[in-house]
Design a protein around this motif. Structure first.
Motif, PDB file in Angstrom:
ATOM      1  N   PHE A 250       0.835  -1.203   0.000  1.00 29.36           N
ATOM      2  CA  PHE A 250       0.000   0.000   0.000  1.00 29.36           C
ATOM      3  C   PHE A 250       0.876   1.262   0.000  1.00 29.36           C
ATOM      4  CE2 PHE A 250      -2.646   3.016   2.622  1.00 29.36           C
ATOM      5  CZ  PHE A 250      -3.663   3.200   1.699  1.00 29.36           C
ATOM      6  N   VAL A 251       1.837   1.304   0.922  1.00 28.22           N
ATOM      7  CA  VAL A 251       2.724   2.462   1.017  1.00 28.22           C
ATOM      8  C   VAL A 251       3.607   2.564  -0.219  1.00 28.22           C
ATOM      9  CG1 VAL A 251       4.596   3.521   2.341  1.00 28.22           C
ATOM     10  CG2 VAL A 251       2.689   2.420   3.540  1.00 28.22           C
ATOM     11  N   ASP A 252       4.088   1.417  -0.696  1.00 28.24           N
ATOM     12  CA  ASP A 252       4.966   1.426  -1.861  1.00 28.24           C
ATOM     13  C   ASP A 252       4.255   1.970  -3.094  1.00 28.24           C
ATOM     14  OD1 ASP A 252       7.540   0.552  -3.178  1.00 28.24           O
ATOM     15  OD2 ASP A 252       6.085  -0.604  -4.354  1.00 28.24           O
ATOM     16  N   ALA A 253       2.936   1.728  -3.199  1.00 30.48           N
ATOM     17  CA  ALA A 253       2.189   2.257  -4.339  1.00 30.48           C
ATOM     18  C   ALA A 253       2.259   3.776  -4.362  1.00 30.48           C
ATOM     19  CB  ALA A 253       0.738   1.781  -4.283  1.00 30.48           C
ATOM     20  N   TYR A 254       2.063   4.395  -3.204  1.00 30.46           N
ATOM     21  CA  TYR A 254       2.127   5.856  -3.129  1.00 30.46           C
ATOM     22  C   TYR A 254       3.553   6.351  -3.313  1.00 30.46           C
ATOM     23  CZ  TYR A 254      -2.719   6.142  -1.529  1.00 30.46           C
ATOM     24  OH  TYR A 254      -4.076   6.087  -1.442  1.00 30.46           O
ATOM     25  N   ALA A 255       4.514   5.662  -2.697  1.00 34.56           N
ATOM     26  CA  ALA A 255       5.909   6.088  -2.803  1.00 34.56           C
ATOM     27  C   ALA A 255       6.409   5.989  -4.241  1.00 34.56           C
ATOM     28  CB  ALA A 255       6.781   5.250  -1.871  1.00 34.56           C
ATOM     29  N   SER A 256       6.069   4.902  -4.927  1.00 34.30           N
ATOM     30  CA  SER A 256       6.514   4.715  -6.309  1.00 34.30           C
ATOM     31  C   SER A 256       5.895   5.767  -7.228  1.00 34.30           C
ATOM     32  CB  SER A 256       6.147   3.316  -6.798  1.00 34.30           C
ATOM     33  OG  SER A 256       6.815   2.326  -6.037  1.00 34.30           O
ATOM     34  N   ALA A 257       4.630   6.077  -6.992  1.00 34.35           N
ATOM     35  CA  ALA A 257       3.961   7.079  -7.818  1.00 34.35           C
ATOM     36  C   ALA A 257       4.589   8.453  -7.642  1.00 34.35           C
ATOM     37  CB  ALA A 257       2.478   7.129  -7.486  1.00 34.35           C
ATOM     38  N   ARG A 258       5.182   8.674  -6.464  1.00 32.11           N
ATOM     39  CA  ARG A 258       5.809   9.978  -6.191  1.00 32.11           C
ATOM     40  C   ARG A 258       7.330   9.923  -6.351  1.00 32.11           C
ATOM     41  NH1 ARG A 258       2.348  11.778  -0.761  1.00 32.11           N
ATOM     42  NH2 ARG A 258       0.324  11.023  -1.532  1.00 32.11           N
ATOM     43  N   THR A 259       7.815   8.784  -6.842  1.00 37.36           N
ATOM     44  CA  THR A 259       9.264   8.568  -7.031  1.00 37.36           C
ATOM     45  C   THR A 259      10.052   8.955  -5.781  1.00 37.36           C
ATOM     46  OG1 THR A 259       9.585  10.756  -8.039  1.00 37.36           O
ATOM     47  CG2 THR A 259       9.099   8.897  -9.526  1.00 37.36           C
ATOM     48  N   ARG A 267       5.823   7.647   5.678  1.00 37.86           N
ATOM     49  CA  ARG A 267       4.617   6.988   6.174  1.00 37.86           C
ATOM     50  C   ARG A 267       3.797   7.924   7.064  1.00 37.86           C
ATOM     51  NH1 ARG A 267       4.874   0.523   6.799  1.00 37.86           N
ATOM     52  NH2 ARG A 267       6.028   0.096   4.885  1.00 37.86           N
ATOM     53  N   ARG A 268       4.466   8.712   7.870  1.00 41.48           N
ATOM     54  CA  ARG A 268       3.736   9.648   8.722  1.00 41.48           C
ATOM     55  C   ARG A 268       3.043  10.724   7.869  1.00 41.48           C
ATOM     56  NH1 ARG A 268       8.096   8.496  12.324  1.00 41.48           N
ATOM     57  NH2 ARG A 268       9.425  10.082  11.334  1.00 41.48           N
ATOM     58  N   THR A 269       3.762  11.225   6.867  1.00 40.59           N
ATOM     59  CA  THR A 269       3.166  12.220   5.973  1.00 40.59           C
ATOM     60  C   THR A 269       1.975  11.637   5.221  1.00 40.59           C
ATOM     61  OG1 THR A 269       5.295  13.324   5.671  1.00 40.59           O
ATOM     62  CG2 THR A 269       3.600  13.737   3.997  1.00 40.59           C
ATOM     63  N   LEU A 270       2.140  10.417   4.710  1.00 42.37           N
ATOM     64  CA  LEU A 270       1.054   9.754   3.979  1.00 42.37           C
ATOM     65  C   LEU A 270      -0.145   9.537   4.877  1.00 42.37           C
ATOM     66  CD1 LEU A 270       0.023   8.368   1.403  1.00 42.37           C
ATOM     67  CD2 LEU A 270       1.104   6.245   2.225  1.00 42.37           C
ATOM     68  N   ALA A 308      -4.110   0.209   9.405  1.00 40.57           N
ATOM     69  CA  ALA A 308      -2.811  -0.441   9.595  1.00 40.57           C
ATOM     70  C   ALA A 308      -1.689   0.588   9.564  1.00 40.57           C
ATOM     71  CB  ALA A 308      -2.595  -1.503   8.518  1.00 40.57           C
ATOM     72  N   LEU A 309      -1.805   1.557   8.675  1.00 40.69           N
ATOM     73  CA  LEU A 309      -0.805   2.628   8.605  1.00 40.69           C
ATOM     74  C   LEU A 309      -0.844   3.466   9.875  1.00 40.69           C
ATOM     75  CD1 LEU A 309       1.330   4.109   6.922  1.00 40.69           C
ATOM     76  CD2 LEU A 309      -0.531   5.447   5.894  1.00 40.69           C
ATOM     77  N   ASP A 310      -2.032   3.706  10.382  1.00 44.09           N
ATOM     78  CA  ASP A 310      -2.191   4.437  11.640  1.00 44.09           C
ATOM     79  C   ASP A 310      -1.484   3.704  12.792  1.00 44.09           C
ATOM     80  OD1 ASP A 310      -3.283   6.192  13.657  1.00 44.09           O
ATOM     81  OD2 ASP A 310      -4.775   4.639  14.056  1.00 44.09           O
ATOM     82  N   ALA A 311      -1.692   2.372  12.825  1.00 40.40           N
ATOM     83  CA  ALA A 311      -1.059   1.584  13.882  1.00 40.40           C
ATOM     84  C   ALA A 311       0.452   1.583  13.738  1.00 40.40           C
ATOM     85  CB  ALA A 311      -1.595   0.150  13.837  1.00 40.40           C
ATOM     86  N   ASP A 312       0.919   1.587  12.484  1.00 38.74           N
ATOM     87  CA  ASP A 312       2.353   1.549  12.240  1.00 38.74           C
ATOM     88  C   ASP A 312       3.033   2.874  12.585  1.00 38.74           C
ATOM     89  OD1 ASP A 312       4.727   0.251  11.095  1.00 38.74           O
ATOM     90  OD2 ASP A 312       4.530   1.722   9.484  1.00 38.74           O
ATOM     91  N   THR A 313       2.341   3.988  12.360  1.00 43.52           N
ATOM     92  CA  THR A 313       2.953   5.295  12.585  1.00 43.52           C
ATOM     93  C   THR A 313       2.604   5.908  13.931  1.00 43.52           C
ATOM     94  OG1 THR A 313       1.082   6.404  11.508  1.00 43.52           O
ATOM     95  CG2 THR A 313       2.958   5.799  10.113  1.00 43.52           C
ATOM     96  N   GLY A 314       1.638   5.286  14.617  1.00 43.12           N
ATOM     97  CA  GLY A 314       1.256   5.817  15.921  1.00 43.12           C
ATOM     98  C   GLY A 314       0.380   7.046  15.834  1.00 43.12           C
ATOM     99  N   THR A 315      -0.253   7.267  14.670  1.00 43.61           N
ATOM    100  CA  THR A 315      -1.187   8.390  14.524  1.00 43.61           C
ATOM    101  C   THR A 315      -2.614   7.881  14.658  1.00 43.61           C
ATOM    102  OG1 THR A 315      -1.195   8.094  12.126  1.00 43.61           O
ATOM    103  CG2 THR A 315       0.388   9.658  13.047  1.00 43.61           C
TER     104      THR A 315
END
Length: 319
Positions: A250-259, A267-270, A308-315
């Motif tokens: 999931f994160v890689d999809a956004y990261a790859s699209a933004r190079t 991850r926190r920004t996303l 899941a991203l929320d749990a991973d970043t603590g937000t």
């Protein structure tokens, strides 16, 4: 058998033997479907051998509501004037076309019946509003408004192939034989996509879409589709949102699209950006009600991954 001296029938005798009115015989004759063999000295129509069988064939075809044009093609084929080159092809095509028409009509009737039951079964005080809601939808329903909604939501430069693939998943196909609840769900979907999501003049888009070009949006949605599939697998196992392969994709999809790289800061920004995106949870809830399928929708998978991203970043995502 023919009773006249010339072996021909008058229009009245043919009509009587076929059990139809003279006007019917005249109509088919004037239309070229039932040729006359001759005219009497007084100008009266005369019909030869085969006219009775031909008239019965016309009546049978018309009894199935086949249009006159289709009847003509069948008769031309019987006369050896059809150029399609298939024996019985005209009749086969006519019957198949009529079956398609009847199928569409029956589907429309089933939707109309379910819509009426939806109105009938709701509390009396709610019936006028329910009638307006379900009455705004055609029978059978048209999914084009849902597709238009998503075309406005998706990145404007997204490749057509990627858009088509996404629409196949995001636009639910109405069931052939719906129950009142499914009709109501589609009507609510229709009402939802017929107005801007936030009530403003423009339809909001997710943050990730605003600067995405064709290549970036294709990368993003291909990656998201894979991540949604992995998340759906976890959801079927009743797995709680947590870091893992699905979240990484999931994160890689956004990261790859933004190079850019997948880092804790990214991850926190996303996470913050996704938390601020417009939410259409209700669309996916209604989609699940409409399809009646237990499979996790893309929207449900997206929410699982955001959690899941929320749990991973603590937000904390907004409720």
């Amino acid at each position: 058998m023919f009773t006249s001296h010339d072996g021909l029938w008058g229009i009245g005798e043919l009509a009587a033997r076929a059990g139809v009115g003279v006007k019917t015989v005249r109509f088919y004759s004037d239309g070229g479907l039932l040729p006359e063999a001759a005219r009497s000295v007084g100008g009266h129509r005369r019909y030869g051998p085969g006219s009775l069988e031909r008239l019965r064939m016309i009546r049978s075809l018309r009894a199935m509501d086949l249009p006159v044009s289709a009847v003509r093609r069948v008769l031309d084929e019987d006369d050896g004037e059809d150029t399609a080159g298939r024996v019985g092809g005209a009749l086969e095509d006519a019957v198949a076309g009529q079956l398609r028409t009847l199928g569409s009509q029956l589907r429309a009737l089933r939707w109309r019946e379910a819509a009426l039951r939806s109105v009938q079964e709701c509390p009396p005080a709610e019936r006028p509003a329910r009638l307006l809601l379900v009455g705004a939808v055609t029978s059978p329903p048209d999914t084009a408004p849902l597709a238009r909604f998503w075309r406005g939501w998706l990145p404007p430069r997204m490749p057509a192939r990627s858009v088509t693939a996404f629409l196949e998943v995001a636009v639910p196909q109405p069931p052939e034989d719906p129950d009142p609840g499914q009709v109501l769900a589609f009507a609510q979907l229709y009402a939802m996509v017929s107005r801007p999501c936030d009530g403003s003049a423009g339809q909001p888009q997710p943050h990730a879409h605003r600067a995405a070009g064709a290549r970036e949006s294709a990368i993003l949605y291909a990656g998201l589709a894979e991540a949604y599939g992995l998340a759906a697998t976890e959801m079927r196992r009743d797995g709680e949102p947590c870091p893992g392969e699905a979240l990484d994709g999931f994160v890689d999809a956004y990261a790859s699209a933004r190079t850019t790289a997948d880092t804790p800061d990214f991850r926190r920004t996303l996470s913050r950006q996704l938390a601020g995106d417009p939410r259409i949870d209700r669309y996916w809830e209604l989609t699940a009600e409409l399809t009646g399928l237990p499979e996790p929708t893309p929207g449900a998978a997206h929410e699982w991954l955001c959690a899941a991203l929320d749990a991973d970043t603590g937000t904390t995502l907004p409720a």
